[in-house]
Design a protein around this motif. Structure first.
Motif, PDB file in Angstrom:
ATOM      1  N   CYS A  47      -1.323  12.388   8.493  1.00  0.00           N
ATOM      2  CA  CYS A  47      -1.055  12.982   7.788  1.00  0.00           C
ATOM      3  C   CYS A  47      -0.516  14.635   8.229  1.00  0.00           C
ATOM      4  O   CYS A  47      -1.774  15.332   8.678  1.00  0.00           O
ATOM      5  CB  CYS A  47      -1.834  13.197   6.609  1.00  0.00           C
ATOM      6  SG  CYS A  47      -0.875  13.985   5.141  1.00  0.00           S
TER       7      CYS A  47
ATOM      8  N   VAL B 123      -5.004   6.971   9.720  1.00  0.00           N
ATOM      9  CA  VAL B 123      -5.967   6.326   8.937  1.00  0.00           C
ATOM     10  C   VAL B 123      -5.073   4.730   9.844  1.00  0.00           C
ATOM     11  O   VAL B 123      -3.473   5.362  10.260  1.00  0.00           O
ATOM     12  CB  VAL B 123      -5.205   5.590   7.425  1.00  0.00           C
ATOM     13  CG1 VAL B 123      -3.387   6.097   7.340  1.00  0.00           C
ATOM     14  CG2 VAL B 123      -6.000   4.755   7.276  1.00  0.00           C
TER      15      VAL B 123
ATOM     16  N   GLY C 285      -1.420  10.243  -5.420  1.00  0.00           N
ATOM     17  CA  GLY C 285      -1.958   9.086  -6.069  1.00  0.00           C
ATOM     18  C   GLY C 285      -2.060   9.243  -7.500  1.00  0.00           C
ATOM     19  O   GLY C 285      -1.862   8.861  -8.015  1.00  0.00           O
TER      20      GLY C 285
ATOM     21  N   TYR D 171       0.551   5.614   0.624  1.00  0.00           N
ATOM     22  CA  TYR D 171       0.201   6.638   1.425  1.00  0.00           C
ATOM     23  C   TYR D 171       0.767   7.676   0.835  1.00  0.00           C
ATOM     24  O   TYR D 171       1.699   8.141   1.601  1.00  0.00           O
ATOM     25  CB  TYR D 171      -0.112   6.202   2.680  1.00  0.00           C
ATOM     26  CG  TYR D 171      -0.215   5.394   3.540  1.00  0.00           C
ATOM     27  CD1 TYR D 171      -1.984   4.888   4.005  1.00  0.00           C
ATOM     28  CD2 TYR D 171      -0.065   3.962   3.843  1.00  0.00           C
ATOM     29  CE1 TYR D 171      -2.302   3.690   4.659  1.00  0.00           C
ATOM     30  CE2 TYR D 171      -0.007   2.089   4.254  1.00  0.00           C
ATOM     31  CZ  TYR D 171      -1.839   2.605   4.322  1.00  0.00           C
ATOM     32  OH  TYR D 171      -1.979   1.386   4.771  1.00  0.00           O
TER      33      TYR D 171
ATOM     34  N   GLN E 229      -5.488  14.200   9.526  1.00  0.00           N
ATOM     35  CA  GLN E 229      -6.255  12.926   8.390  1.00  0.00           C
ATOM     36  C   GLN E 229      -5.367  11.567   8.999  1.00  0.00           C
ATOM     37  O   GLN E 229      -4.502  11.438   8.899  1.00  0.00           O
ATOM     38  CB  GLN E 229      -7.054  12.627   6.990  1.00  0.00           C
ATOM     39  CG  GLN E 229      -7.953  13.861   7.008  1.00  0.00           C
ATOM     40  CD  GLN E 229      -8.237  13.705   5.954  1.00  0.00           C
ATOM     41  OE1 GLN E 229      -7.886  13.063   4.583  1.00  0.00           O
ATOM     42  NE2 GLN E 229     -10.154  13.537   5.776  1.00  0.00           N
TER      43      GLN E 229
ATOM     44  N   THR F 207      -3.941   5.260  -0.690  1.00  0.00           N
ATOM     45  CA  THR F 207      -4.167   5.725  -0.033  1.00  0.00           C
ATOM     46  C   THR F 207      -4.263   7.751   0.394  1.00  0.00           C
ATOM     47  O   THR F 207      -2.996   7.872   0.715  1.00  0.00           O
ATOM     48  CB  THR F 207      -4.968   5.906   2.052  1.00  0.00           C
ATOM     49  OG1 THR F 207      -5.530   4.062   1.834  1.00  0.00           O
ATOM     50  CG2 THR F 207      -5.493   6.431   2.836  1.00  0.00           C
ATOM     51  N   GLU F 208      -5.019   7.927  -0.374  1.00  0.00           N
ATOM     52  CA  GLU F 208      -4.515   9.919  -0.433  1.00  0.00           C
ATOM     53  C   GLU F 208      -5.243  10.441   0.920  1.00  0.00           C
ATOM     54  O   GLU F 208      -6.331  10.206   1.861  1.00  0.00           O
ATOM     55  CB  GLU F 208      -5.210  10.374  -1.485  1.00  0.00           C
ATOM     56  CG  GLU F 208      -4.464  10.607  -2.192  1.00  0.00           C
ATOM     57  CD  GLU F 208      -4.903  11.294  -3.603  1.00  0.00           C
ATOM     58  OE1 GLU F 208      -4.278  10.893  -4.992  1.00  0.00           O
ATOM     59  OE2 GLU F 208      -5.854  12.191  -3.183  1.00  0.00           O
ATOM     60  N   LEU F 209      -4.552  11.428   1.670  1.00  0.00           N
ATOM     61  CA  LEU F 209      -4.838  11.657   2.755  1.00  0.00           C
ATOM     62  C   LEU F 209      -4.710  13.150   2.545  1.00  0.00           C
ATOM     63  O   LEU F 209      -3.388  14.129   2.871  1.00  0.00           O
ATOM     64  CB  LEU F 209      -3.929  11.045   4.293  1.00  0.00           C
ATOM     65  CG  LEU F 209      -4.386   9.928   4.819  1.00  0.00           C
ATOM     66  CD1 LEU F 209      -3.894   9.616   5.583  1.00  0.00           C
ATOM     67  CD2 LEU F 209      -5.941   9.561   5.276  1.00  0.00           C
TER      68      LEU F 209
ATOM     69  N   SER G 175      -5.930   2.063  -7.413  1.00  0.00           N
ATOM     70  CA  SER G 175      -6.330   2.959  -6.308  1.00  0.00           C
ATOM     71  C   SER G 175      -6.182   2.419  -5.528  1.00  0.00           C
ATOM     72  O   SER G 175      -6.100   2.822  -4.319  1.00  0.00           O
ATOM     73  CB  SER G 175      -7.555   3.397  -7.798  1.00  0.00           C
ATOM     74  OG  SER G 175      -7.225   3.966  -8.297  1.00  0.00           O
ATOM     75  N   SER G 176      -6.577   0.459  -5.738  1.00  0.00           N
ATOM     76  CA  SER G 176      -6.636   0.118  -3.929  1.00  0.00           C
ATOM     77  C   SER G 176      -6.258   0.072  -3.455  1.00  0.00           C
ATOM     78  O   SER G 176      -5.904  -0.140  -2.542  1.00  0.00           O
ATOM     79  CB  SER G 176      -7.625  -1.259  -4.326  1.00  0.00           C
ATOM     80  OG  SER G 176      -6.531  -2.392  -5.092  1.00  0.00           O
ATOM     81  N   LYS G 177      -4.474   0.599  -4.618  1.00  0.00           N
ATOM     82  CA  LYS G 177      -3.736   0.512  -3.182  1.00  0.00           C
ATOM     83  C   LYS G 177      -3.645   1.958  -2.758  1.00  0.00           C
ATOM     84  O   LYS G 177      -1.801   1.591  -2.287  1.00  0.00           O
ATOM     85  CB  LYS G 177      -2.824  -0.476  -3.906  1.00  0.00           C
ATOM     86  CG  LYS G 177      -2.769  -1.586  -4.629  1.00  0.00           C
ATOM     87  CD  LYS G 177      -1.691  -2.470  -5.167  1.00  0.00           C
ATOM     88  CE  LYS G 177      -0.363  -2.314  -3.944  1.00  0.00           C
ATOM     89  NZ  LYS G 177       0.748  -3.374  -5.022  1.00  0.00           N
TER      90      LYS G 177
ATOM     91  N   HIS H 191       0.420  -1.142   0.171  1.00  0.00           N
ATOM     92  CA  HIS H 191      -0.239  -0.138   0.242  1.00  0.00           C
ATOM     93  C   HIS H 191       0.827   1.275   0.369  1.00  0.00           C
ATOM     94  O   HIS H 191       2.247   0.952   0.373  1.00  0.00           O
ATOM     95  CB  HIS H 191      -0.560  -0.052   1.337  1.00  0.00           C
ATOM     96  CG  HIS H 191      -1.751   1.217   1.235  1.00  0.00           C
ATOM     97  ND1 HIS H 191      -3.202   0.039   0.342  1.00  0.00           N
ATOM     98  CD2 HIS H 191      -2.323   1.814   1.252  1.00  0.00           C
ATOM     99  CE1 HIS H 191      -4.434   1.279   0.474  1.00  0.00           C
ATOM    100  NE2 HIS H 191      -3.784   2.302   0.655  1.00  0.00           N
TER     101      HIS H 191
END
Length: 368
Positions: A221, A212, A190, A184, A210, A204-206, A200-202, A182
């Motif tokens: 982040c 996770v 991304g 981040y 925020q 994560t935008e923050l 996209s599934s791999k 993954h």
């Protein structure tokens, strides 16, 4: 006049064609994404911005003058006399590690972090030059890495702070994407990864503040004062950030790139104290001190985030400014002594235990 206009038109068309089709430049933010990003406090008028009104937007002539100064000014001791030698890591030592939080520095701002049985990369930039093409940049100071990408074990996560070439490298991503679970990233980054065929599934935008969960890890982040862009026409289209990485017993801060500002105290008050803070220190100049800290500010920022010790980063990797290559580390150590904050100075490839209190590091850069 007609000939001049034709020439300018040809150069513009060539530039647009090159940046649109050469993959190293990454992707472009769509109108649909912009609508989503409008919910971010940092996104205004189609671009991301800092809390403070920086950086200053340079005119074309100012940009050309700055570029001319950089490429024509000779800096004594601007690079090491020879390639820096990295300590070597055994791949089995990485694959089988299950101890307390530790890090391996790859030079500049790139780290391998092992924490809570997870293997994580921070701003992995393992390329030869910090530029879209090799001919556009100087070689990195360490020609060999502590461990080649092909020998890295499965990577649980890659964390990026922003999309500049000395932090996000196309060729590095191609070698990492199939062994990484993954990614981040701050908002928008991304888009580049997706253009390089990462699902996209791999990703994560923050946004700032925020967080996770990665199993038992908490990834936050956090703000930075910087800018973004990989070509002339997409500046500030993606967000930049710092990161907090926490377990129940360990706490690490990664500054990314940033000018000195109030966000360091905010982060320290909310998430500190930190066992170790990796603090930007290098590639600075008074002309752009709003986006890159001066070394004395790096030491103060370590105090602000409530770090038990700091490690200066963003130096000993590439020549991206007009100071001597050892100035960052010498100046930050001097200021840190006055502020009574510990500074660690590992060599490239040396093991760094986050909670180690012995700090038995040498001034390895002397006479190099």
């Amino acid at each position: 006049m007609i000939t001049t206009l034709i020439l300018i038109g040809f150069l513009v068309i060539t530039y647009l064609a090159f940046t649109n089709f050469y993959p190293s430049f990454g992707g472009d933010i769509s109108k649909e994404q912009m609508i989503v990003y409008e919910s971010s406090k940092q996104f205004k008028n189609g671009k991301f911005s800092n809390t403070n009104p920086v950086p200053k937007n340079l005119s074309f002539s100012e940009t050309m003058k700055l570029a001319y100064t950089f490429f024509t000014t000779k800096v004594p001791n601007g690079r090491p006399k020879a390639n820096l030698i990295s300590a070597k890591i055994d791949s089995t030592n990485i694959a089988n590690y299950n101890g307390e939080a530790r890090m391996i520095w790859f030079g500049h701002s790139s780290f391998l972090l092992q924490i809570d049985s997870k293997t994580i990369l921070l701003d992995p930039m393992f390329g030869k030059v910090a530029a879209p093409l090799d001919i556009l940049g100087g070689n990195r100071f360490n020609a060999e890495l502590p461990l080649e990408i092909a020998k890295l074990p499965k990577i649980d996560a890659v964390i990026f702070s922003h999309d500049h070439y000395d932090h996000l490298d196309y060729k590095t991503i191609l070698k990492l994407k199939d062994k990484t679970n993954h990614f981040y990233v701050p908002l928008g980054v991304g888009t580049h990864l997706k253009s390089w065929k990462i699902p996209s599934s791999k990703i994560t935008e923050l946004d700032w503040w925020q967080d996770v969960k990665l199993d038992n890890l908490n990834l936050v982040c956090t703000p930075a004062q910087h800018f973004s862009g990989r070509k002339l026409n997409n500046g500030q289209s993606t967000l930049w950030s710092s990161w907090v990485i926490q377990t129940k017993t360990e706490n690490i801060y990664f500054s990314g790139d940033s000018g000195y500002a109030a966000h360091f105290k905010e982060i320290g008050e909310k998430y500190g104290p930190f066992d170790l803070a990796l603090m930007e220190c290098g590639q600075y100049n008074e002309q752009w001190s709003d986006i890159h800290m001066m070394p004395e500010e790096t030491a103060q920022a370590g105090i602000d985030v409530q770090a038990k010790k700091i490690m200066p980063i963003h130096w000993a990797g590439f020549k991206l400014a007009l100071h001597e290559w050892t100035d960052p580390i010498e100046r930050v150590i001097k200021k840190a002594k006055k502020l009574n904050i510990d500074v660690i100075t590992p060599t490239i490839g040396q093991e760094i235990v986050a909670k180690d209190s012995t700090n038995t590091y040498i001034n390895w850069w002397k006479n190099l």
